[in-house]
Design an enzyme around this catalytic site. Structure first.
Site, PDB file in Angstrom:
ATOM      1  N   LYS A  41      25.429 -90.939  18.182  1.00 19.16           N
ATOM      2  CA  LYS A  41      26.214 -91.463  16.904  1.00 19.16           C
ATOM      3  C   LYS A  41      25.913 -92.847  16.660  1.00 19.16           C
ATOM      4  O   LYS A  41      25.957 -93.862  16.961  1.00 19.16           O
ATOM      5  CB  LYS A  41      27.652 -91.855  18.279  1.00 19.16           C
ATOM      6  CG  LYS A  41      29.152 -92.707  17.716  1.00 19.16           C
ATOM      7  CD  LYS A  41      29.090 -92.872  18.260  1.00 19.16           C
ATOM      8  CE  LYS A  41      31.038 -92.702  17.627  1.00 19.16           C
ATOM      9  NZ  LYS A  41      31.383 -93.300  16.529  1.00 19.16           N
ATOM     10  N   ARG A  61      31.542 -90.502   7.743  1.00 25.44           N
ATOM     11  CA  ARG A  61      31.545 -89.050   7.919  1.00 25.44           C
ATOM     12  C   ARG A  61      32.569 -88.758   6.673  1.00 25.44           C
ATOM     13  O   ARG A  61      32.556 -88.534   6.070  1.00 25.44           O
ATOM     14  CB  ARG A  61      33.036 -89.144   9.149  1.00 25.44           C
ATOM     15  CG  ARG A  61      33.211 -87.600   9.435  1.00 25.44           C
ATOM     16  CD  ARG A  61      33.871 -87.062  10.417  1.00 25.44           C
ATOM     17  NE  ARG A  61      34.091 -85.858  11.384  1.00 25.44           N
ATOM     18  CZ  ARG A  61      34.871 -85.470  12.381  1.00 25.44           C
ATOM     19  NH1 ARG A  61      35.638 -86.899  13.352  1.00 25.44           N
ATOM     20  NH2 ARG A  61      34.803 -84.123  12.716  1.00 25.44           N
ATOM     21  N   PHE A 114      25.730 -83.168  11.756  1.00 28.74           N
ATOM     22  CA  PHE A 114      25.900 -82.920  12.948  1.00 28.74           C
ATOM     23  C   PHE A 114      26.806 -81.069  13.421  1.00 28.74           C
ATOM     24  O   PHE A 114      26.763 -81.079  14.540  1.00 28.74           O
ATOM     25  CB  PHE A 114      26.793 -83.682  13.212  1.00 28.74           C
ATOM     26  CG  PHE A 114      27.952 -84.092  12.836  1.00 28.74           C
ATOM     27  CD1 PHE A 114      29.427 -83.191  12.992  1.00 28.74           C
ATOM     28  CD2 PHE A 114      28.036 -85.058  11.581  1.00 28.74           C
ATOM     29  CE1 PHE A 114      30.882 -84.383  12.804  1.00 28.74           C
ATOM     30  CE2 PHE A 114      29.335 -85.607  11.735  1.00 28.74           C
ATOM     31  CZ  PHE A 114      30.685 -84.845  12.186  1.00 28.74           C
ATOM     32  N   ARG A 139      42.108 -83.816  18.660  1.00 31.11           N
ATOM     33  CA  ARG A 139      41.692 -85.416  19.521  1.00 31.11           C
ATOM     34  C   ARG A 139      41.378 -84.749  20.849  1.00 31.11           C
ATOM     35  O   ARG A 139      42.697 -84.368  21.337  1.00 31.11           O
ATOM     36  CB  ARG A 139      41.753 -86.425  19.510  1.00 31.11           C
ATOM     37  CG  ARG A 139      41.438 -87.395  20.005  1.00 31.11           C
ATOM     38  CD  ARG A 139      42.042 -88.736  20.456  1.00 31.11           C
ATOM     39  NE  ARG A 139      42.504 -89.007  18.935  1.00 31.11           N
ATOM     40  CZ  ARG A 139      41.782 -89.980  18.685  1.00 31.11           C
ATOM     41  NH1 ARG A 139      40.854 -90.622  18.411  1.00 31.11           N
ATOM     42  NH2 ARG A 139      42.167 -90.743  16.916  1.00 31.11           N
ATOM     43  N   LYS A 143      32.960 -89.827  23.475  1.00 30.13           N
ATOM     44  CA  LYS A 143      32.022 -90.619  22.586  1.00 30.13           C
ATOM     45  C   LYS A 143      31.717 -91.526  23.649  1.00 30.13           C
ATOM     46  O   LYS A 143      33.062 -92.454  24.313  1.00 30.13           O
ATOM     47  CB  LYS A 143      32.436 -91.652  20.834  1.00 30.13           C
ATOM     48  CG  LYS A 143      33.906 -92.085  21.212  1.00 30.13           C
ATOM     49  CD  LYS A 143      35.246 -92.272  20.020  1.00 30.13           C
ATOM     50  CE  LYS A 143      35.726 -92.656  19.599  1.00 30.13           C
ATOM     51  NZ  LYS A 143      36.793 -92.969  18.376  1.00 30.13           N
TER      52      LYS A 143
END
Length: 588
Positions: free
Chosen positions: A252, A257, A342, A417, A423
């Site tokens: 991470k 982003r 990613f 989400r 995370k």
């Protein structure tokens, strides 16, 4: 469509804080709206003219608007400014001023939604030496023909101060009810919105062609896809409980982003909040096409600042130097980056969203070559706590914040989400085991050295089920003088006359803000609170959760939308995790 219908609806919406009432007012408005106008209505409800990624901004200053009111009404600027200072809202002040209008207009043109929208669009497109004069001319022409109430809302849209408290979810609920009679059909609208990022377009297709056509929405290259988001976990054990026996772990990284849309040499970059940020990263535009082995592609990556001599990762704040309008070439040289990929969302004309994570990762590695500038984020398949701990330690030693954990068989859930992505961040010694991204909802005037700024801020979590922001703490530590100056500049335009309907707080602030800015804080622990509204009644009846000794980390998460802030479910998870740690220690 007469603009008075829209102004009356806006007026009703401003008078309530109840989501059900807002939804009903929207349904009534949509049913009155002609098909060809529905997209314009939806954009205006959101306080914009086009979807975010098109970057259409009105750019009208208060001083210019005041001059236009004076020109239209014949009332001196000084008197308008006095009225404005009384209430702090220029739209409300305009209503009062225009009721005293001394000028008479003999040729009055109808004020329609179409006319207002097209005029605002012309204003947004104006540039050059005479642009301010032309803007005032256009604004005055609308105010001349508008009623005081219509003028009030025209000005609020112009200045970006339309505060209806309506979230996108509420708009989609109302669209589903108005055009299909069934709120459950919001899921279809949501999917279309998630792949198009254009709620006005979704509404237009729904109104003109029906639900069946909305179901056909697909990814369009160079239109951003709403990003998938992650929940958080406190420990390796909790991750295994949620994800099972085998899953992927990725570094991470503390970067920005970025969603990359590429076809040949054409490259367009979008931020997490769907803003076109191509101008900030000319190095990506130049270098990324050389690594692509596909006709067209949509990728996700973290752009991370690095120390060019050592290759070490630098904090996110270093990237903020690239957000200046000028001297970007100098910033590119002074603040070099790497692009760390990613995910892949689209390739050779086909969506990859439905593919499992493992398939997407393999495809990404196959069609994108690595070099010194473009990397695949390090990934490992983990099966137990030891695997996670080892990879976690490697990631921290490499300069990352922790790990992203992803189920191998999960599709890419745009705009959602959930537990498919988690995370796990590094521990803060003697502090709460993670930082929180919180929304600034209110401010308290500073004293002493902080006079003239907001000395303390009221912060909130995001409550997903109710689409609200719930107070969790006041924070006044961790701010440098420079931070406070910058926050004042950012927050002052977001001041509202009354609390936004989406804000849930018993605590009264000196001023309320539109819930938009996200900042990062750490704290010593999470405690039960009789005052704060975060997770109210979820742990104990009559109590919410609050942060003890919160501290600003120095990070303003400008790339995040308010809805990307830490949720109440995440805070509950952290609270329960710290209670378990305390219990385990007591048994040692």
């Amino acid at each position: 469509m007469e603009f008075s219908i829209l102004a009356d609806s806006f007026n009703k919406m401003e008078s309530t804080r109840k989501r059900l009432e807002l939804t009903q007012y929207l349904v009534e408005l949509f049913k009155k709206t002609p098909q060809e106008v529905i997209s314009k209505i939806v954009y205006l409800l959101q306080g914009k003219l086009r979807p975010d990624f098109e970057g259409v901004e009105l750019g009208v200053a208060e001083k210019l608007a005041i001059r236009a009111i004076s020109k239209s009404s014949g009332i001196p600027i000084k008197k308008i400014e006095e009225e404005y200072r009384k209430g702090g809202d220029l739209g409300h002040a305009a209503t009062t001023i225009l009721e005293q209008k001394t000028q008479t207009t003999f040729l009055v043109e109808d004020i329609t939604v179409e006319r207002v929208y097209e005029t605002l669009f012309k204003i947004a497109k104006l540039e050059g030496n005479r642009s301010q004069d032309m803007k005032m001319k256009y604004i005055s022409s609308l105010l001349n023909d508008a009623s005081p109430l219509e003028a009030s809302f025209i000005l609020k849209i112009l200045l970006g101060t339309l505060r209806l408290g309506i979230a996108e979810n509420t708009v989609m609920d109302a669209l589903a009810l108005a055009f299909s009679g069934n709120k459950e059909n919001r899921k279809i609208l949501e999917h279309a919105y998630n792949v198009s990022s254009d709620l006005g377009k979704v509404a237009e297709v729904l109104a003109t062609e029906g639900l069946a056509e909305v179901e056909k929405f697909k990814i369009i290259l160079f239109n951003p896809i709403r990003p998938m988001l992650a929940d958080r976990v406190k420990s390796e054990q909790e991750a295994i409980e949620k994800m099972g026996n085998e899953f992927a772990a990725e570094y991470k990284l503390d970067g920005e982003r970025v969603q990359l849309h590429i076809e040949g040499d054409k490259v367009v970059l979008f931020s997490r909040s769907l803003e076109n940020i191509s101008s900030y990263y000319p190095d990506i535009i130049e270098k990324i096409p050389k690594t692509i082995q596909a006709e067209n592609i949509v990728l996700e990556a973290e752009a991370v600042a690095i120390n060019e001599n050592t290759g070490e990762f630098l904090p996110f704040q270093e990237l903020m130097h690239r957000r200046r309008k000028y001297k970007i070439e100098k910033a590119v040289t002074q603040y070099p980056i790497t692009v760390n990929l990613f995910d892949i969302l689209y390739c050779n004309g086909k969506s990859c969203l439905e593919l499992d994570y493992k398939e997407r990762r393999e495809k990404m590695e196959k069609v994108v070559k690595e070099d010194d500038f473009v990397k695949h984020i390090p990934m490992a398949i983990v099966k137990n706590e030891n695997d996670i701990e080892d990879f976690f330690e490697n990631s921290i030693n490499a300069g990352s914040e922790g790990l992203m954990l992803k189920t191998l068989v999960s599709p890419y859930q745009a705009g959602s989400r959930g537990s498919h992505w988690l995370k796990l961040k590094r521990e803060y010694q003697n502090e709460l085991g993670d930082s929180l991204d919180l929304v600034v909802i209110g401010g308290f005037f500073g004293k002493g050295r902080r006079t003239g700024n907001y000395g303390t801020l009221l912060l909130a979590t995001y409550e997903e089920d109710e689409d609200t922001f719930t107070s969790i703490c006041k924070v006044g530590t961790g701010f440098s003088d420079e931070d406070l100056d910058q926050l004042y500049q950012i927050l002052n335009p977001k001041v509202t006359i009354k609390k936004n309907p989406r804000i849930n707080s018993e605590m009264e602030a000196d001023v309320w803000f539109e819930p938009e800015l996200v900042i990062e804080v750490v704290a010593s622990e999470i405690t039960l609170s009789p005052i704060h509204k975060a997770a109210r009644d979820k742990i104990r009846k009559g109590a919410g959760l609050a942060l003890r000794f919160p501290k600003f980390t120095g990070k303003m998460r400008v790339e995040k939308m308010a809805e990307d802030a830490s949720t109440n479910e995440e805070v509950i998870t952290l609270y329960q995790g710290q209670k378990k740690v305390a219990h385990d220690k007591s048994l040692m």
